[in-house]
Motif scaffolding. Structure first.
Motif, short mmCIF file in Angstrom:
data_model
loop_
_atom_site.label_atom_id
_atom_site.label_comp_id
_atom_site.label_asym_id
_atom_site.label_seq_id
_atom_site.Cartn_x
_atom_site.Cartn_y
_atom_site.Cartn_z
N LEU A 70 13.75 28.42 57.90
CA LEU A 70 12.48 27.80 58.27
C LEU A 70 12.67 26.82 59.43
O LEU A 70 11.95 26.85 60.42
N ALA A 71 13.66 25.94 59.28
CA ALA A 71 13.92 24.93 60.31
C ALA A 71 14.32 25.60 61.62
O ALA A 71 13.82 25.25 62.69
N ALA A 72 15.19 26.60 61.53
CA ALA A 72 15.68 27.25 62.75
C ALA A 72 14.56 28.04 63.45
O ALA A 72 14.50 28.09 64.67
N CYS A 73 13.66 28.64 62.66
CA CYS A 73 12.58 29.45 63.24
C CYS A 73 11.67 28.63 64.13
O CYS A 73 11.17 29.12 65.13
N HIS A 74 11.38 27.41 63.69
CA HIS A 74 10.37 26.64 64.42
C HIS A 74 10.96 25.66 65.42
O HIS A 74 10.23 25.05 66.18
N GLY A 75 12.28 25.52 65.40
CA GLY A 75 12.92 24.62 66.36
C GLY A 75 12.68 23.18 66.01
O GLY A 75 11.84 22.87 65.16
N SER A 76 13.43 22.28 66.62
CA SER A 76 13.19 20.88 66.31
C SER A 76 13.15 20.07 67.61
O SER A 76 14.11 20.10 68.37
N PRO A 77 12.04 19.40 67.92
CA PRO A 77 10.85 19.38 67.08
C PRO A 77 10.05 20.69 67.21
O PRO A 77 10.05 21.30 68.28
N PRO A 78 9.36 21.10 66.13
CA PRO A 78 8.54 22.31 66.22
C PRO A 78 7.33 22.07 67.11
O PRO A 78 6.92 20.93 67.30
N ARG A 79 6.80 23.14 67.64
CA ARG A 79 5.60 23.03 68.47
C ARG A 79 4.44 22.54 67.59
O ARG A 79 4.25 23.03 66.48
N ALA A 252 1.86 11.57 47.20
CA ALA A 252 3.20 11.44 47.80
C ALA A 252 3.06 11.30 49.32
O ALA A 252 3.27 12.25 50.08
N LEU A 253 2.71 10.10 49.75
CA LEU A 253 2.42 9.91 51.18
C LEU A 253 3.65 10.01 52.07
O LEU A 253 3.52 10.29 53.26
N ALA A 254 4.83 9.82 51.48
CA ALA A 254 6.03 9.90 52.32
C ALA A 254 6.23 11.29 52.90
O ALA A 254 6.89 11.45 53.93
N ILE A 255 5.64 12.30 52.27
CA ILE A 255 5.83 13.64 52.85
C ILE A 255 4.92 13.89 54.05
O ILE A 255 5.09 14.87 54.77
N VAL A 256 3.93 13.02 54.27
CA VAL A 256 3.00 13.28 55.38
C VAL A 256 3.72 13.32 56.72
O VAL A 256 3.68 14.34 57.43
N PRO A 257 4.41 12.23 57.10
CA PRO A 257 5.12 12.31 58.39
C PRO A 257 6.24 13.36 58.39
O PRO A 257 6.49 14.00 59.42
N GLU A 258 6.87 13.56 57.25
CA GLU A 258 7.99 14.51 57.20
C GLU A 258 7.49 15.96 57.31
O GLU A 258 8.10 16.77 58.02
N ALA A 259 6.39 16.27 56.64
CA ALA A 259 5.84 17.64 56.73
C ALA A 259 5.39 17.92 58.16
O ALA A 259 5.57 19.02 58.68
N LYS A 260 4.83 16.90 58.83
CA LYS A 260 4.42 17.07 60.22
C LYS A 260 5.63 17.30 61.11
O LYS A 260 5.65 18.16 61.97
N PRO A 266 -0.80 20.19 61.14
CA PRO A 266 -1.55 18.99 60.75
C PRO A 266 -1.49 18.80 59.23
O PRO A 266 -1.43 19.78 58.49
N VAL A 267 -1.52 17.56 58.80
CA VAL A 267 -1.50 17.26 57.37
C VAL A 267 -2.77 16.49 56.99
O VAL A 267 -3.12 15.50 57.62
N CYS A 285 -6.99 6.19 51.32
CA CYS A 285 -7.41 6.70 52.64
C CYS A 285 -6.79 5.84 53.74
O CYS A 285 -6.30 6.35 54.75
N ARG A 286 -6.80 4.54 53.52
CA ARG A 286 -6.24 3.65 54.55
C ARG A 286 -4.74 3.88 54.68
O ARG A 286 -4.20 3.94 55.79
N ALA A 287 -4.08 4.03 53.55
CA ALA A 287 -2.62 4.28 53.59
C ALA A 287 -2.34 5.61 54.30
O ALA A 287 -1.38 5.73 55.06
N ALA A 288 -3.20 6.61 54.03
CA ALA A 288 -3.00 7.93 54.64
C ALA A 288 -3.13 7.84 56.17
O ALA A 288 -2.33 8.41 56.90
N LEU A 289 -4.13 7.09 56.63
CA LEU A 289 -4.28 6.93 58.09
C LEU A 289 -3.05 6.25 58.67
O LEU A 289 -2.53 6.66 59.70
N ALA A 290 -2.57 5.23 57.96
CA ALA A 290 -1.43 4.46 58.47
C ALA A 290 -0.17 5.32 58.56
O ALA A 290 0.67 5.07 59.42
N CYS A 291 -0.02 6.30 57.69
CA CYS A 291 1.21 7.11 57.74
C CYS A 291 1.04 8.38 58.56
O CYS A 291 1.93 9.22 58.58
N GLY A 292 -0.09 8.51 59.24
CA GLY A 292 -0.21 9.60 60.22
C GLY A 292 -0.99 10.82 59.78
O GLY A 292 -0.90 11.87 60.42
#
Ligand code: PEP
Ligand code: MN
Length: 338
Positions: A70-79, A252-260, A266-267, A285-292
């Motif tokens: 998965l990681a190799a297919c999309h490159g890092s950073p992925p498009r 689990a807001l910590a996965i928001v920036p990581e999944a992106k 988009p998350v 909602c406020r926490a979600a905005l803050a984490c991207g």
């Protein structure tokens, strides 16, 4: 073990890998779709020579785990992928997209009233389930086709994009006719035939995280959709099961920036199912905005105590308006618009 082919590879180079695998007493399973072609090595034995495979034409690498593929297919950073939601909103750009509406479609008058109120407050899409995945078979299961027709008419009337759930392959045609994005629910994140089938559609897919799925499993589920040809996936974090029972799920807001970061997708965050409690929706909602987060999925009902499903987590129309007023300045502070 997986052989990852280069982005451009011929049938000949695939056949060459298969022949080489056969000479090593292994069998190759070719997987090609919209994503990079990979060949899984079945029956890995002592004669497998990874170095020899790596040196074959058009081979990009030999990897051990699906997550590495998965990681190799999309490159890092992925498009980065931007996803259009109806004709008015792009998710994954500067604008944070708010998708709001009742848990279930119940009645056309109430749906229209809700749609107008959330649009006025700044939502770009209306959510509402016609097909409802409920824990108990005795619970209200949604209005089905009748609910879809109501969504279709409200879409006409308001111009709002519609996000609604599709629970089975058999429902896809009917749901696609009215939806601007197809929601795959938490319970169906592991339903691979459904993931493939929505992957063959033109409409974007809002994929909710399975409540016991790891981040990698979540991203691999999205990969089913992308592999089938549909790159327009919105990942939705909606909370996971933990020992904590005050909240319905643990968001689990910590996965928001990581999944992106890992997927380029988009998350969207769903603080309604992520908490199960209306008074926790605004702070999350406020926490979600803050984490991207790139979007919010919020349950709204004109009279939450009378909602046919998930009333305890629904905001009323005034509560939603107030929430949106507060989120605007916060979004701008985060470099986004609402
Ligand atoms: C919903 O969005 O109403 C829903 C059923 O959510 P989930 O699949 O996350 O439980
Ligand atoms: Mn719900």
């Amino acid at each position: 073990v997986f052989v990852l082919m280069q982005e451009v590879c011929s049938r000949q180079s695939i056949d060459r890998v298969l022949a080489e695998l056969a000479s090593m007493d292994a069998i190759g399973h070719v997987s090609s779709g919209a994503q990079r072609c990979t060949i899984e090595v079945l029956e890995v034995g002592p004669r497998l020579d990874r170095g020899r495979l790596e040196r074959l034409p058009a081979v990009a690498g030999v990897l051990d785990e699906p997550g590495q593929v998965l990681a190799a297919c999309h490159g890092s950073p992925p498009r980065a992928t931007e996803v259009a939601l109806g004709s008015r909103a792009i998710v994954g750009g500067r604008q944070v997209a708010v998708i709001a509406g009742p848990c279930s479609v119940e009645d056309e008058g109430r749906l229209l009233e809700t749609a107008r109120a959330v649009a006025e407050a700044g939502a770009v899409a209306l959510r509402g389930g016609a097909f409802k995945p409920r824990t108990a078979p005795h619970s209200f299961q949604g209005l089905g086709n009748r609910g879809l027709e109501m969504l279709g008419r409200v879409r006409q009337e308001t111009g709002l994009a519609i996000v609604t759930e599709v629970m089975s392959v058999a429902q896809i045609e009917r749901v696609t006719a009215v939806a601007d994005a197809l929601q795959v629910g938490s319970r169906n994140m592991h339903n691979t035939p459904l993931l493939r089938a929505v992957g063959e559609q033109e409409k974007p897919v809002l994929l909710k995280r399975g409540w016991s799925a790891t981040l990698e499993e979540f991203l691999l589920a999205a990969e089913y959709v992308r592999q089938a040809g549909n790159p327009h996936v919105l990942l939705c974090e909606r909370g996971i099961r933990t020992f904590e029972d005050y909240v319905r799920n643990t968001l689990a807001l910590a996965i928001v920036p990581e999944a992106k970061r890992r997927s380029g997708l988009p998350v969207v965050v769903d603080p309604s199912h992520g908490t199960g409690r209306a008074h926790l929706v605004a702070p999350m909602c406020r926490a979600a905005l803050a984490c991207g987060a790139d979007g919010l999925l919020i349950e709204v009902h004109p009279s939450p105590t009378r909602a046919w499903s998930d009333g305890a987590q629904a905001l009323d129309l005034g509560g939603f308006r107030e929430l949106m007023q507060g989120l605007g300045p916060l979004a701008r502070a985060c470099g986004r618009d609402l």
